[in-house]
Design an enzyme around this catalytic site. Structure first.
Site, PDB file in Angstrom:
ATOM      1  N   ARG A  94       1.858  -2.514 -11.713  1.00  0.00           N
ATOM      2  CA  ARG A  94       2.332  -1.731 -10.502  1.00  0.00           C
ATOM      3  C   ARG A  94       2.803  -2.610  -9.309  1.00  0.00           C
ATOM      4  O   ARG A  94       2.462  -3.571  -9.252  1.00  0.00           O
ATOM      5  CB  ARG A  94       1.058  -1.048 -10.236  1.00  0.00           C
ATOM      6  CG  ARG A  94       0.544   0.403 -10.907  1.00  0.00           C
ATOM      7  CD  ARG A  94      -0.885   0.678 -10.546  1.00  0.00           C
ATOM      8  NE  ARG A  94      -0.849   2.065 -11.422  1.00  0.00           N
ATOM      9  CZ  ARG A  94      -2.107   2.431 -11.660  1.00  0.00           C
ATOM     10  NH1 ARG A  94      -3.224   1.840 -11.088  1.00  0.00           N
ATOM     11  NH2 ARG A  94      -2.512   3.449 -12.333  1.00  0.00           N
TER      12      ARG A  94
ATOM     13  N   MET B 245      -3.039  -3.819   9.962  1.00  0.00           N
ATOM     14  CA  MET B 245      -2.765  -3.402  11.429  1.00  0.00           C
ATOM     15  C   MET B 245      -1.857  -4.599  12.094  1.00  0.00           C
ATOM     16  O   MET B 245      -1.244  -5.246  11.493  1.00  0.00           O
ATOM     17  CB  MET B 245      -4.142  -3.661  12.103  1.00  0.00           C
ATOM     18  CG  MET B 245      -5.007  -2.421  11.890  1.00  0.00           C
ATOM     19  SD  MET B 245      -6.274  -2.375  12.944  1.00  0.00           S
ATOM     20  CE  MET B 245      -6.965  -0.571  12.685  1.00  0.00           C
TER      21      MET B 245
ATOM     22  N   GLY C  53      -9.743  -1.754  21.683  1.00  0.00           N
ATOM     23  CA  GLY C  53     -10.128  -1.752  20.362  1.00  0.00           C
ATOM     24  C   GLY C  53     -11.294  -2.715  20.178  1.00  0.00           C
ATOM     25  O   GLY C  53     -10.990  -3.880  20.917  1.00  0.00           O
TER      26      GLY C  53
ATOM     27  N   GLU D 251       1.419  -1.860  10.173  1.00  0.00           N
ATOM     28  CA  GLU D 251       1.336  -0.289  10.646  1.00  0.00           C
ATOM     29  C   GLU D 251       2.498   0.129  11.575  1.00  0.00           C
ATOM     30  O   GLU D 251       2.908   1.183  11.662  1.00  0.00           O
ATOM     31  CB  GLU D 251      -0.022  -0.025  11.182  1.00  0.00           C
ATOM     32  CG  GLU D 251      -0.204  -0.825  12.531  1.00  0.00           C
ATOM     33  CD  GLU D 251      -1.534  -0.341  13.352  1.00  0.00           C
ATOM     34  OE1 GLU D 251      -2.109   0.690  12.769  1.00  0.00           O
ATOM     35  OE2 GLU D 251      -1.785  -1.017  14.044  1.00  0.00           O
TER      36      GLU D 251
ATOM     37  N   ARG E 255       0.253  -3.191  15.777  1.00  0.00           N
ATOM     38  CA  ARG E 255       1.086  -2.033  16.319  1.00  0.00           C
ATOM     39  C   ARG E 255       2.505  -2.556  16.743  1.00  0.00           C
ATOM     40  O   ARG E 255       3.593  -1.829  16.514  1.00  0.00           O
ATOM     41  CB  ARG E 255       0.162  -1.943  17.557  1.00  0.00           C
ATOM     42  CG  ARG E 255       0.725  -0.830  18.322  1.00  0.00           C
ATOM     43  CD  ARG E 255      -0.384  -0.153  19.257  1.00  0.00           C
ATOM     44  NE  ARG E 255      -1.230   0.691  18.451  1.00  0.00           N
ATOM     45  CZ  ARG E 255      -1.092   1.903  18.491  1.00  0.00           C
ATOM     46  NH1 ARG E 255      -0.195   2.499  19.091  1.00  0.00           N
ATOM     47  NH2 ARG E 255      -1.830   2.825  17.667  1.00  0.00           N
TER      48      ARG E 255
ATOM     49  N   ARG F 115       1.464   2.160  -5.791  1.00  0.00           N
ATOM     50  CA  ARG F 115       0.123   2.636  -4.989  1.00  0.00           C
ATOM     51  C   ARG F 115       0.335   2.202  -3.634  1.00  0.00           C
ATOM     52  O   ARG F 115       0.447   1.046  -3.394  1.00  0.00           O
ATOM     53  CB  ARG F 115      -1.070   2.469  -5.869  1.00  0.00           C
ATOM     54  CG  ARG F 115      -1.148   3.173  -7.128  1.00  0.00           C
ATOM     55  CD  ARG F 115      -1.469   4.234  -7.216  1.00  0.00           C
ATOM     56  NE  ARG F 115      -1.764   4.827  -8.534  1.00  0.00           N
ATOM     57  CZ  ARG F 115      -0.903   5.424  -9.437  1.00  0.00           C
ATOM     58  NH1 ARG F 115       0.400   5.588  -9.145  1.00  0.00           N
ATOM     59  NH2 ARG F 115      -1.327   5.710 -10.576  1.00  0.00           N
TER      60      ARG F 115
ATOM     61  N   VAL G 146     -11.400  -1.695   8.458  1.00  0.00           N
ATOM     62  CA  VAL G 146     -11.971  -2.660   7.699  1.00  0.00           C
ATOM     63  C   VAL G 146     -11.634  -3.944   8.301  1.00  0.00           C
ATOM     64  O   VAL G 146     -12.310  -4.866   8.203  1.00  0.00           O
ATOM     65  CB  VAL G 146     -11.607  -2.442   6.237  1.00  0.00           C
ATOM     66  CG1 VAL G 146     -12.122  -4.038   5.436  1.00  0.00           C
ATOM     67  CG2 VAL G 146     -12.099  -1.361   5.398  1.00  0.00           C
TER      68      VAL G 146
ATOM     69  N   THR H  55      -7.643  -9.429  20.693  1.00  0.00           N
ATOM     70  CA  THR H  55      -7.074  -8.318  19.767  1.00  0.00           C
ATOM     71  C   THR H  55      -6.819  -9.044  18.446  1.00  0.00           C
ATOM     72  O   THR H  55      -6.482 -10.047  18.312  1.00  0.00           O
ATOM     73  CB  THR H  55      -5.781  -7.987  20.174  1.00  0.00           C
ATOM     74  OG1 THR H  55      -5.068  -7.347  19.268  1.00  0.00           O
ATOM     75  CG2 THR H  55      -4.802  -8.978  20.595  1.00  0.00           C
TER      76      THR H  55
ATOM     77  N   ASP I  48      -4.508  -8.169  16.785  1.00  0.00           N
ATOM     78  CA  ASP I  48      -3.197  -8.223  16.455  1.00  0.00           C
ATOM     79  C   ASP I  48      -2.582  -9.342  16.909  1.00  0.00           C
ATOM     80  O   ASP I  48      -1.342  -9.839  16.444  1.00  0.00           O
ATOM     81  CB  ASP I  48      -2.595  -6.904  17.275  1.00  0.00           C
ATOM     82  CG  ASP I  48      -2.724  -5.762  16.786  1.00  0.00           C
ATOM     83  OD1 ASP I  48      -3.565  -5.734  15.791  1.00  0.00           O
ATOM     84  OD2 ASP I  48      -2.336  -4.516  17.310  1.00  0.00           O
TER      85      ASP I  48
END
Ligand code: F6P
Length: 344
Positions: free
Chosen positions: A163, A170, A10, A223, A172, A267, A274, A126, A128
C-alpha cells in the site's frame, strides 16, 4: 522579585520543564516568588493564580501539557484587556511576566512591551519550529520523534499490503516536522507548505517506484501543504474563534487522489494531537530547562521586551520584535538537497 508566568497558544511537550526551571532558579538562586497564571491571558485578566514553588513542580519534568493550562486569545481582543493586565501587574506587585508561547502569544507580549511599556519577557515554544530568531523551539524534537516512530510502524503494514500510506503531520505554515520526520523515517515524498506540490508529479514518483518493484510507499504531508495553483481543488477550511484556519485533512485529499489516479491501494493516517501530547524527549527537556533558567536570569538583568533563543550551542536573548509577524520557513537546502535525494 515577584514574577508571573503564563503559557499561551497550543500546548507543547517541555512547557512544564520550562516552568520548573524558572521556579528552581528563581526560588533557590534568586529568592524569588513565582506566581503562575491559569489559562494564559484569561488568568492574568481575571487574577486566577497558583503559587509555583519547587514543591509544587515536583514530578513535572517528564509530564507533557502545561500545569498552568493554556488558551488562545489576547488581551487586545477586548477594550478593557490591556488595562486589566496592567492592573494585575500593579495590584499584585509583580516585577514582570514571563510569557511562554508561540507566534500569537509572543506578538501579544511584544505589543504589551512596545506600546504599553509593560515588563514582559518571552520564551518561544511550538512543535512547529517556525519562530524567527531561534534556531529551534522545544517540543519540535518530541514531535519529530513521535512522527518518526509512527512512520516506522506504518512502513511494515504498508509493505505487508503493498500500500501507499499518506501520513499527515502538523505544520501550519512551515514543514519542519514533515521534512525532519520524512528524512528520519525514509519517506518516498514529503509535501510541505513552503513548496506547493503537483499531484501528478507525486503520482509519477509512486509509479516509477512501483516499476522498480517497490510496492509500498510512505508519503508525508504537512497539514499546511497546498497543491500548485489550479492543479487540485482544496475545499474551504473552517476558521476557529481566533481566526485560525482549522487545518487537518489535506492528507485525506492527497490519499484519495493518489488512489484514484494510480490505482494503487492508498490509506491516509492523520497523526494530529498525538504529536503534541505526552512526555518530552531528553533533548527537549534539556532545551526547555536551559530556556527556563535563561528566562529568570534575564528577568533579573532587566531584559524586558526580549525572548530567550537558541543560537548554535548557546542560549541567548533576542528582541521580541525580531520574531513577531514572521515565520521561520524550512531551509530549502535541507528540503531540496537532502530530503529530495530520497524521493522516488
Ligand atoms: O502551532 C502548533 C500547532 O500544533 C499547529 O501545528 C496546529 O496547526 C495548531 O497548533 C493546532 O492548534 P489547535 O490546538 O488550535 O487545534
Amino acid at each position: 522579585m515577584r514574577v508571573g508566568v503564563l503559557t499561551g497558544g497550543g500546548d507543547c511537550p517541555g512547557l512544564n520543564a520550562v516552568i520548573r526551571a524558572i521556579v528552581r532558579k528563581g526560588e533557590r538562586g534568586w529568592g524569588d516568588e513565582i506566581i503562575g497564571f491559569i489559562d494564559a491571558w484569561d488568568g492574568v485578566r481575571e487574577r486566577r493564580t497558583t503559587p509555583l514553588t519547587i514543591e509544587a513542580m515536583r514530578g513535572s519534568l517528564p509530564r507533557g501539557g502545561t500545569v498552568l493550562g493554556t488558551r488562545r486569545g489576547s488581551p487586545f481582543d477586548d477594550p478593557d484587556g490591556v488595562a486589566e493586565v496592567q492592573a494585575t501587574i500593579d495590584d499584585m506587585g509583580l516585577d514582570g511576566l514571563i510569557v511562554i508561547g508561540g507566534n500569537g502569544s509572543l506578538s501579544v507580549a511584544c505589543k504589551l512591551f512596545t506600546e504599553h511599556a509593560l515588563p514582559v519577557l518571552g520564551v518561544p515554544k511550538t512543535i512547529d519550529n517556525d519562530i524567527v530568531g531561534t534556531d529551534m523551539t522545544f517540543g519540535f524534537n518530541t514531535a519529530v520523534q513521535i512522527a518518526t516512530d509512527a512512520i516506522d510502524r506504518l512502513h511494515t503494514t504498508a509493505e505487508s499490503h503493498d500500500r501507499v500510506i499518506v501520513v499527515e503531520v502538523m505544520g501550519r505554515h512551515s514543514g519542519w516536522i514533515a521534512t525532519h520526520a520524512g528524512i528520519a523515517g525514509g519517506a518516498t515524498v514529503v509535501l510541505i507548505p513552503e513548496h506547493p506540490f503537483d499531484i501528478d508529479e507525486v503520482c509519477e514518483r509512486l509509479r516509477r517506484r512501483h516499476e522498480r518493484g517497490r510496492y509500498a510507499s510512505i508519503v508525508v504531508v504537512a497539514e499546511g501543504a497546498l497543491p500548485k495553483e489550479g492543479s487540485l481543488a482544496v475545499g474551504a477550511r473552517e476558521v476557529d474563534a481566533y481566526g485560525h484556519e482549522r487545518l487537518g485533512g489535506i492528507g485525506y485529499l492527497v490519499a484519495d487522489e493518489i488512489g484514484r489516479r494510480t490505482g494503487f491501494e492508498t490509506r491516509p493516517v492523520m497523526l494530529g494531537y498525538v504529536q503534541r501530547g505526552g512526555t518530552p524527549t531528553a533533548f527537549d527537556r534539556v532545551l526547555a530547562t536551559r530556556f527556563g533558567v535563561a528566562a529568570i536570569d534575564a528577568v533579573h538583568g532587566g531584559e524586558w521586551g526580549q525572548m530567550v533563543v537558541a543560537r548554535g550551542p548557546d542560549v541567548a536573548l533576542a528582541p521580541l520584535t525580531e520574531a513577531v509577524g514572521r515565520t521561520r520557513y524550512v531551509d530549502m537546502a535541507l528540503y531540496q538537497d537532502v530530503a529530495a535525494v530520497f524521493f522516488a
